[in-house]
Design a protein around this motif. Sequence first.
Motif, PDB file in Angstrom:
ATOM      1  N   THR A  59      42.212  41.238  39.833  1.00  0.00           N
ATOM      2  CA  THR A  59      41.686  40.476  40.956  1.00  0.00           C
ATOM      3  C   THR A  59      42.520  39.227  41.098  1.00  0.00           C
ATOM      4  O   THR A  59      43.284  38.880  40.208  1.00  0.00           O
ATOM      5  CB  THR A  59      40.232  40.059  40.699  1.00  0.00           C
TER       6      THR A  59
ATOM      7  N   GLN B 202      30.261  33.254  41.378  1.00  0.00           N
ATOM      8  CA  GLN B 202      31.581  33.776  41.587  1.00  0.00           C
ATOM      9  C   GLN B 202      32.274  34.189  40.299  1.00  0.00           C
ATOM     10  O   GLN B 202      32.990  35.178  40.237  1.00  0.00           O
ATOM     11  CB  GLN B 202      32.376  32.654  42.207  1.00  0.00           C
TER      12      GLN B 202
ATOM     13  N   ARG C 198      38.731  36.924  46.986  1.00  0.00           N
ATOM     14  CA  ARG C 198      37.288  37.102  47.077  1.00  0.00           C
ATOM     15  C   ARG C 198      36.704  35.742  46.773  1.00  0.00           C
ATOM     16  O   ARG C 198      37.045  35.126  45.770  1.00  0.00           O
ATOM     17  CB  ARG C 198      36.876  38.111  46.003  1.00  0.00           C
TER      18      ARG C 198
ATOM     19  N   GLN D 104      44.950  40.007  47.000  1.00  0.00           N
ATOM     20  CA  GLN D 104      43.493  40.118  46.907  1.00  0.00           C
ATOM     21  C   GLN D 104      42.845  38.743  46.852  1.00  0.00           C
ATOM     22  O   GLN D 104      43.346  37.829  46.211  1.00  0.00           O
ATOM     23  CB  GLN D 104      43.122  40.885  45.638  1.00  0.00           C
TER      24      GLN D 104
ATOM     25  N   TYR E  42      41.240  40.232  55.657  1.00  0.00           N
ATOM     26  CA  TYR E  42      39.853  40.299  55.216  1.00  0.00           C
ATOM     27  C   TYR E  42      39.204  41.608  55.644  1.00  0.00           C
ATOM     28  O   TYR E  42      39.422  42.104  56.741  1.00  0.00           O
ATOM     29  CB  TYR E  42      39.070  39.116  55.793  1.00  0.00           C
TER      30      TYR E  42
ATOM     31  N   ARG F 183      35.839  38.670  51.577  1.00  0.00           N
ATOM     32  CA  ARG F 183      36.712  39.340  50.625  1.00  0.00           C
ATOM     33  C   ARG F 183      37.699  40.258  51.328  1.00  0.00           C
ATOM     34  O   ARG F 183      37.459  40.697  52.450  1.00  0.00           O
ATOM     35  CB  ARG F 183      35.915  40.106  49.572  1.00  0.00           C
TER      36      ARG F 183
END
Lengths: 424, 152
Positions: free
Chosen positions: B18, A81, A303, A301, A338, A291
Amino acid sequence: MIALVDCNNFYVSCERVFNPRLEGLPVGVLSNNDGCVVARSNELKALGVKMGEAMHLLPPTIRRQAVLLSSNYALYGDMSQRVTRTLAEFSPHVEVYSIDESFVGFQGFDPATLEARGQRLRQTVQQWTGIPVSVGFAPTRVLAKVANHAAKKISVYEGVCRLDAEGPATRALLRQLPVTELWGVARRTGERLALIGIDTAWQLREADPKRMRRAFSVVLERIIWELRGRPAIELDDMTAAKQQIMVSRSFGRLTSDPAELREAIRQHVARAGEKLRRQGSMTSAVMVFVRTNPFQLDQPQYRKSVVVPLARPSDDTRDLAHAANRGLEAIFLKGYRYQKVGVMLLDLTADTHRQLSLDDTLQSEADRQRSQRLMATVDKLNRELGRDAVRLGLPRKNNAWALRCERRTPRYTTRWEELLRIKL
Amino acid sequence: MSWISGTTADVVGHAASTAGGVTQPLLGSGVRAGFPSPADDHLDRDIDLHAHVVKRPASTFFVRAEGDSMHEDGIHHGDLMVVDRSLEPLPGRVIVIAVDGDLTVKRLERVGQRTYLNARSPAFQPIPLDGRETQVWGVVTHVVRTLPGGQS
């Protein structure tokens, strides 16, 4: 251009981040219950140890020299990750392809700058995560795979190789690449290709796509287009490398509904299980990932992925579903919309390696045979009556969750009590 | 505690932001375009210690301190150290470094042309780096110590 970024000897590299003394030593990581070797350092490869080799068959001299570790999936999942997150700094187009490989889109970048970017990417991933990676740039995924292989094996590339659709490097590499080494070409297909005189990737590239489609499959036709530099393959149509199986799909529309995610996971697991049994493999661990849509910058966001090890290698969809559900529960967060969920089966071993462990009883052997018969029946019905004719409901509760992992290193990044200790 | 200025590494390539941590949706992390809304001043969020301490989740690791050689820098046996691998090991920073294969924590110091690992404790001599195999692992950015009553 698209880049395939591949972590070098990923599991071993993860172990080395937390134990620099392993640098330069032959290191191997074993599948669950310490059955077979599923990852090797270059030094261990040099000793002639093969992928998937059973631990108890290794010669004593090698067992003495090598450091053999139980797999530490919590650590590998977390490090994977971190690598993915680092890649996302370079492009919003990051598609995880396996626990140690991602495709990264570089559409619209000046091709002349790509090698420098690739070097910076490599250096950044190495610094931030400690994991060495190789980068292959090409106009298509199939060529990117070839480029990545070259980046890893040919030292002048220094870990970054760019292949164009045409060009002397592309030609030279494809000419010496056996067609079976190509992404998506199965061994059986390779044998049939050899019969008609196609041994190398270059010969396949030069074959007539339409004819090959009739004689073989639409996938093979697409591979030919890809070899010629024309993108024809979507990630989701591709069966992954022999060591893993991935099934994922984007939702038609974004969803925040946990029930929809669970249902998607259930379907993915069912398909992955079929593939697994069709190729006669068992899996050691299930990775689940979710994600959001990385292009909707106004949306929160998220993930995340997690690896759930199985108590012992299995090809029973119920075991896989149980693990996948637990994984999903662990990573699902409310409030995000998602776009994609997926399942990956890791570290496949041939089911002939089916191991009996010490705590196996006649009862569990009977269970296993029942499970095999059940799965074979489910597969047959689904083949004959159409996908999902028979679905598996909630997975059974599995109490035998204790893994044998005597040689496992601490779960440095996921457990408070197992953090890395450093002498001041 | 955070005496290190929060310098960040070079910006790399085309970056899309992110998500920070698991608990921190992007919306709340201060990405703004255009004019700030006057209402922003009145929009209080929870103070998120994790987000404050972990600037870059991909490169940040928690490790545990063992030993007492870093007393004077306020690191004690048993402390939790936050280590960011993305930061550069500049002189003055406390770093995690592998020396001949063993990880240790020391302050990096430069005297003239030579670089030393300084233990910041009278009981330990500075270690010159010349002629040793070293590999910087990361920069310690914060220390968390549990005081009496703090155990869960």
